[in-house]
Scaffold this motif. Sequence first.
Motif, PDB file in Angstrom:
ATOM      1  N   ARG A  68      29.028  23.645  48.084  1.00  0.00           N
ATOM      2  CA  ARG A  68      27.894  23.031  47.395  1.00  0.00           C
ATOM      3  C   ARG A  68      28.320  22.400  46.053  1.00  0.00           C
ATOM      4  O   ARG A  68      27.869  21.311  45.701  1.00  0.00           O
TER       5      ARG A  68
ATOM      6  N   SER B 177      18.604  24.560  51.955  1.00  0.00           N
ATOM      7  CA  SER B 177      17.251  24.295  51.461  1.00  0.00           C
ATOM      8  C   SER B 177      16.326  23.898  52.595  1.00  0.00           C
ATOM      9  O   SER B 177      15.124  24.172  52.562  1.00  0.00           O
TER      10      SER B 177
ATOM     11  N   ARG C 223      18.802  17.341  47.710  1.00  0.00           N
ATOM     12  CA  ARG C 223      18.811  18.355  48.768  1.00  0.00           C
ATOM     13  C   ARG C 223      18.050  17.823  49.981  1.00  0.00           C
ATOM     14  O   ARG C 223      17.197  16.943  49.865  1.00  0.00           O
TER      15      ARG C 223
ATOM     16  N   ASP D 181      21.509  22.474  54.703  1.00  0.00           N
ATOM     17  CA  ASP D 181      22.199  22.713  53.429  1.00  0.00           C
ATOM     18  C   ASP D 181      21.670  23.947  52.710  1.00  0.00           C
ATOM     19  O   ASP D 181      21.927  24.146  51.520  1.00  0.00           O
TER      20      ASP D 181
END
Length: 268
Positions: free
Chosen positions: A206, A255, A216, A253
């Motif tokens: 990340r 999120s 995001r 990811d």
Amino acid sequence: YAVVTYQTAWLKAHHCAAFMAATLSSDMDNTDTVKIFYDDARANGLTILPPDVNASEYRFAPVSRSEVRYGLGAIKGTGEQAVNVILDARQRGGPFKDLFDFCTRVDKRLVNRRTIEALVRAGAFDTLDSQCDRAELLASVGVAMEAAEQAAANAHQGGLFDMGGQAEVVRPGYVKAKHWTERQRLLEEKQAVGFFLSGHPFNEVRGVVSRFVRRRLADIEPGKELVLLAGMVVGTRTQMTRRGKMAFVTLDDGSAAQEVSVFNEVYD
């Protein structure tokens, strides 16, 4: 509907942990639904404590006004009957000491190897055997079950033929296994829970990715401009069209998850 909306909103605002525990428990067999409610609970400031054979119940349970304990029944491969056997053994004999003690005390006709391995993958034994990696725990399940069966057989034989003495039970050690990387641990965890519970594999990169990907996946909105996306590929499927084969790739990811269409020219 307005009255129900008002009541549930009031419960969520004033008794969030109890409300979300009940909501999470309402559809435990549906991983997608559990994931939605899990994310909602965290977005509302709740801490979801991990599954634990010494602390969890069958359903999700509020521990405090800000904490909810993960329910053992939401782990794939368990089931209500097996979890009730575990809870009954815990109530009668107190907290389990380790994996070997657990296998000795539960009815293995109902709590079988598949169930125990799912509990290990989900992290439900982490507080019992903190010195052991989950890989070692998983590799030791068979040995622990055999030791428990042998101990039961010895106890039965002793009851028939003992002369007033008691045979010493020798407990085997844990099987040595190569420790899992964080990525492997999370993938095994996802297999048991249905999603990444204690972290996300994307966290490893990340920091690097954030230098050139600013948004995001959860923040993506419809628009005409080109957007650079980044995430882990967690699923792919292909489909034949009149123009050739195309693919649908799911990126995640941590999120959110987004499905990306890859048309035949790019796919080729």
